[in-house]
Design a protein around this motif. Structure first.
Motif, PDB file in Angstrom:
ATOM      1  N   GLN A 129       0.845  -1.202   0.000  1.00 16.03           N
ATOM      2  CA  GLN A 129       0.000   0.000   0.000  1.00 16.03           C
ATOM      3  C   GLN A 129       0.872   1.241   0.000  1.00 16.03           C
ATOM      4  O   GLN A 129       1.816   1.367   0.793  1.00 16.03           O
ATOM      5  N   LEU A 130       0.579   2.170  -0.904  1.00 22.61           N
ATOM      6  CA  LEU A 130       1.214   3.478  -0.948  1.00 22.61           C
ATOM      7  C   LEU A 130       0.263   4.498  -0.348  1.00 22.61           C
ATOM      8  O   LEU A 130      -0.937   4.477  -0.635  1.00 22.61           O
ATOM      9  N   ASP A 131       0.790   5.394   0.473  1.00 19.83           N
ATOM     10  CA  ASP A 131      -0.040   6.440   1.056  1.00 19.83           C
ATOM     11  C   ASP A 131      -0.426   7.468  -0.004  1.00 19.83           C
ATOM     12  O   ASP A 131       0.028   7.405  -1.150  1.00 19.83           O
ATOM     13  N   ALA A 132      -1.215   8.434   0.401  1.00 14.24           N
ATOM     14  CA  ALA A 132      -1.724   9.428  -0.540  1.00 14.24           C
ATOM     15  C   ALA A 132      -0.626  10.249  -1.202  1.00 14.24           C
ATOM     16  O   ALA A 132      -0.808  10.772  -2.297  1.00 14.24           O
ATOM     17  N   ASP A 133       0.531  10.377  -0.548  1.00 13.18           N
ATOM     18  CA  ASP A 133       1.648  11.114  -1.145  1.00 13.18           C
ATOM     19  C   ASP A 133       2.685  10.176  -1.750  1.00 13.18           C
ATOM     20  O   ASP A 133       3.844  10.548  -1.922  1.00 13.18           O
ATOM     21  N   ASN A 134       2.279   8.932  -2.061  1.00 12.45           N
ATOM     22  CA  ASN A 134       3.154   7.911  -2.632  1.00 12.45           C
ATOM     23  C   ASN A 134       4.236   7.445  -1.661  1.00 12.45           C
ATOM     24  O   ASN A 134       5.255   6.901  -2.075  1.00 12.45           O
ATOM     25  N   HIS A 135       4.014   7.635  -0.380  1.00  9.32           N
ATOM     26  CA  HIS A 135       4.951   7.161   0.643  1.00  9.32           C
ATOM     27  C   HIS A 135       4.658   5.705   0.968  1.00  9.32           C
ATOM     28  O   HIS A 135       3.503   5.281   1.028  1.00  9.32           O
ATOM     29  N   VAL A 144      10.185   6.006  -1.881  1.00 10.75           N
ATOM     30  CA  VAL A 144       9.731   5.684  -3.239  1.00 10.75           C
ATOM     31  C   VAL A 144       8.900   6.802  -3.849  1.00 10.75           C
ATOM     32  O   VAL A 144       8.375   6.657  -4.958  1.00 10.75           O
ATOM     33  N   ARG A 145       8.780   7.923  -3.161  1.00  8.38           N
ATOM     34  CA  ARG A 145       7.855   8.962  -3.595  1.00  8.38           C
ATOM     35  C   ARG A 145       8.196   9.530  -4.964  1.00  8.38           C
ATOM     36  O   ARG A 145       7.307   9.687  -5.821  1.00  8.38           O
ATOM     37  N   ALA A 146       9.461   9.843  -5.196  1.00  6.12           N
ATOM     38  CA  ALA A 146       9.831  10.433  -6.487  1.00  6.12           C
ATOM     39  C   ALA A 146       9.587   9.453  -7.630  1.00  6.12           C
ATOM     40  O   ALA A 146       9.049   9.819  -8.686  1.00  6.12           O
ATOM     41  N   ALA A 147       9.967   8.181  -7.425  1.00 11.42           N
ATOM     42  CA  ALA A 147       9.798   7.179  -8.476  1.00 11.42           C
ATOM     43  C   ALA A 147       8.319   6.942  -8.771  1.00 11.42           C
ATOM     44  O   ALA A 147       7.908   6.861  -9.943  1.00 11.42           O
ATOM     45  N   CYS A 148       7.502   6.833  -7.734  1.00 11.19           N
ATOM     46  CA  CYS A 148       6.077   6.567  -7.934  1.00 11.19           C
ATOM     47  C   CYS A 148       5.363   7.770  -8.545  1.00 11.19           C
ATOM     48  O   CYS A 148       4.455   7.616  -9.369  1.00 11.19           O
ATOM     49  N   THR A 149       5.772   8.963  -8.157  1.00  9.78           N
ATOM     50  CA  THR A 149       5.169  10.159  -8.749  1.00  9.78           C
ATOM     51  C   THR A 149       5.535  10.264 -10.228  1.00  9.78           C
ATOM     52  O   THR A 149       4.700  10.635 -11.065  1.00  9.78           O
ATOM     53  N   ALA A 150       6.786   9.902 -10.567  1.00 13.96           N
ATOM     54  CA  ALA A 150       7.198   9.919 -11.970  1.00 13.96           C
ATOM     55  C   ALA A 150       6.412   8.909 -12.793  1.00 13.96           C
ATOM     56  O   ALA A 150       6.068   9.160 -13.953  1.00 13.96           O
ATOM     57  N   ALA A 151       6.097   7.759 -12.201  1.00 15.32           N
ATOM     58  CA  ALA A 151       5.388   6.712 -12.933  1.00 15.32           C
ATOM     59  C   ALA A 151       3.883   6.918 -12.949  1.00 15.32           C
ATOM     60  O   ALA A 151       3.227   6.771 -13.989  1.00 15.32           O
ATOM     61  N   TYR A 152       3.310   7.264 -11.786  1.00 12.97           N
ATOM     62  CA  TYR A 152       1.863   7.302 -11.644  1.00 12.97           C
ATOM     63  C   TYR A 152       1.278   8.711 -11.629  1.00 12.97           C
ATOM     64  O   TYR A 152       0.079   8.881 -11.826  1.00 12.97           O
ATOM     65  N   GLY A 153       2.119   9.704 -11.339  1.00 13.26           N
ATOM     66  CA  GLY A 153       1.604  11.035 -11.090  1.00 13.26           C
ATOM     67  C   GLY A 153       1.229  11.181  -9.625  1.00 13.26           C
ATOM     68  O   GLY A 153       1.403  10.260  -8.823  1.00 13.26           O
ATOM     69  N   ARG A 154       0.737  12.335  -9.261  1.00 14.02           N
ATOM     70  CA  ARG A 154       0.336  12.569  -7.878  1.00 14.02           C
ATOM     71  C   ARG A 154      -0.940  11.786  -7.584  1.00 14.02           C
ATOM     72  O   ARG A 154      -1.870  11.770  -8.379  1.00 14.02           O
ATOM     73  N   ALA A 155      -0.952  11.157  -6.424  1.00 15.42           N
ATOM     74  CA  ALA A 155      -2.039  10.233  -6.124  1.00 15.42           C
ATOM     75  C   ALA A 155      -3.288  10.938  -5.624  1.00 15.42           C
ATOM     76  O   ALA A 155      -4.358  10.824  -6.211  1.00 15.42           O
ATOM     77  N   GLY A 156      -3.175  11.648  -4.507  1.00 14.24           N
ATOM     78  CA  GLY A 156      -4.346  12.248  -3.897  1.00 14.24           C
ATOM     79  C   GLY A 156      -5.095  11.291  -3.001  1.00 14.24           C
ATOM     80  O   GLY A 156      -5.931  11.700  -2.185  1.00 14.24           O
ATOM     81  N   ALA A 157      -4.820   9.995  -3.136  1.00  9.73           N
ATOM     82  CA  ALA A 157      -5.438   8.978  -2.285  1.00  9.73           C
ATOM     83  C   ALA A 157      -4.486   7.796  -2.200  1.00  9.73           C
ATOM     84  O   ALA A 157      -3.632   7.605  -3.074  1.00  9.73           O
ATOM     85  N   ALA A 158      -4.621   7.023  -1.138  1.00  7.57           N
ATOM     86  CA  ALA A 158      -3.799   5.822  -1.002  1.00  7.57           C
ATOM     87  C   ALA A 158      -4.138   4.842  -2.118  1.00  7.57           C
ATOM     88  O   ALA A 158      -5.248   4.832  -2.641  1.00  7.57           O
ATOM     89  N   ARG A 159      -3.162   4.025  -2.489  1.00 12.92           N
ATOM     90  CA  ARG A 159      -3.409   3.024  -3.515  1.00 12.92           C
ATOM     91  C   ARG A 159      -2.686   1.725  -3.162  1.00 12.92           C
ATOM     92  O   ARG A 159      -1.655   1.735  -2.494  1.00 12.92           O
TER      93      ARG A 159
END
Length: 394
Positions: A129-135, A144-159
């Motif tokens: 599970q990734l938190d809303a800020d990709n943490h 992993v925040r920078a890598a996940c943001t680069a791949a998925y974009g900003r989340a806004g919600a946990a995923r």
């Protein structure tokens, strides 16, 4: 979706299906409510049964539960989770299936693809599970925040994503940061997540070596991916290059590489489409080399569903070439060697479209798999050639 329990952890959940095949997962644990979106790059549906798992779970037990239909949401140590994933892969590899005769390369190819798909299905049932800020909130987890943001974009919600997908995101981000050296270009190309990396240099070398009329001023690079061929055309002196792709990730990646290399004033990246409006002196296309159904953005660089990109490129040439214009089709013959495409398919396709072959440049692959004797498809890979077909309307 149903959440199971492990060692006294009680979990309940509901799944709300939304547009675009997305699911929202809600559950409670120790009287705390949780909510996360389900995300899968290959479009896999949310698993039906999920169990919270941690460091107390053995690999054998995890494998049995996955084979029984459970998915495991990992809440233990990050490094232990990676070790569990590797252990699950080893157990999946030990599963024996009847292998076709070695001489039937087409059946061997289908067998290998099915085996890899089954392995991926096992690994795809270890979740994080990734938190809303990709943490990633796990012990010893990297940032992993920078890598996940680069791949998925900003989340806004946990995923919730698969652990194996997260590792792919992290690996792709390292490639994106470091870049891939392209000798023919004399520079590095930076592939983004989900964009096919130009690690097979032979097709780039063919475009670098093909005879280029000095009168060529405009070019289209269809299915540009990272933009490597567009950059090579700009380097060779083409003053106007329009690069296209059908995925937003590739469009973004190609724009980034054009800017990095100083060609943003020469290369225009557009899409999602195969052909841009208008005509060009030169049209270049390196379509996916194998007929098949892609299951992710990355596989779009390998598999051409119903050979639609190849067909649309060929039949669209006459309407998009300038008078006396030329087209370059860059393609491997691996599909023919595997029996996935008839040996005369491309000549017939070109003839039906009213195209003449002005010449053909051919080279051998130099990637590691081309010399891997342990590869079940080694016979085909060692015989493979990559060609650049020089085409012109009759």
């Amino acid at each position: 979706m149903t959440f199971g329990s492990d060692r006294g952890i009680r979990v309940t959940s509901t799944v709300t299906h939304r547009e675009n095949r997305l699911s929202t997962i809600e559950w409670s644990s120790d009287h705390i409510q949780h909510r996360a979106d389900w995300h899968s790059e290959n479009g896999a549906p949310a698993p039906r049964i999920v169990t919270i798992a941690d460091d107390r779970l053995s690999a054998d037990r995890a494998y049995r539960r996955i084979k029984a239909g459970e998915a495991l949401l990992w809440r233990g140590d990050y490094n232990n989770g990676r070790q569990l994933l590797a252990a699950l892969g080893r157990r999946a590899d030990r599963t024996r299936t009847k292998q076709p005769p070695s001489g039937d390369l087409g059946a061997l190819y289908q067998h290998e693809r099915a085996r890899k798909r089954a392995r991926a299905n096992v690994l795809g049932n270890l979740l994080i599970q990734l938190d809303a800020d990709n943490h990633l909130d796990l012990p010893r987890a990297p940032d992993v925040r920078a890598a996940c943001t680069a791949a998925y974009g900003r989340a806004g919600a946990a995923r919730i994503v698969t652990f194996s997908e997260l590792l792919g995101v992290l690996g792709a981000y390292r490639w994106q940061q470091q870049g891939v050296e392209v000798p023919a270009l004399g520079a590095r190309i930076h592939p983004g997540y989900g964009v096919f990396s130009p690690t097979r240099s032979e097709y780039v070398d063919l475009v670098a070596d093909a005879p280029l009329d000095p009168e060529v001023r405009t070019a289209f690079d269809l299915g540009t991916g990272t933009g490597v061929l567009a950059a090579l055309l700009a380097q060779r002196g083409v003053s106007e290059v329009v690069a296209t792709d059908i995925t937003t990730r590739a469009i973004r990646c190609a724009k980034d590489n054009a800017e990095r290399l100083g060609y943003s004033g020469v290369i225009a990246v557009t899409g999602p489409a195969l052909y841009p409006p208008g005509r060009a002196d030169l049209v270049v296309c390196n379509p996916p080399w194998l007929p098949g159904v892609p299951t992710s953005d990355l596989e779009r660089g390998v598999y051409d569903h119903d050979q639609s990109m190849l067909t649309d490129f060929v039949h669209g040439l006459r309407a998009h070439l300038m008078p006396r214009g030329e087209a370059w089709l860059v393609l491997s013959d691996l599909a023919e060697l595997l029996g996935l495409r008839a040996a005369d398919y491309i000549p017939r396709l070109l003839d039906d479209a009213g195209l003449s072959v002005m010449g053909k440049l051919t080279t051998r692959p130099r990637h590691p798999r081309a010399t891997d004797r342990d590869d079940p498809l080694a016979v085909a890979r060692t015989a493979e050639t990559t060609s650049l077909w020089r085409l012109r309307p009759r």
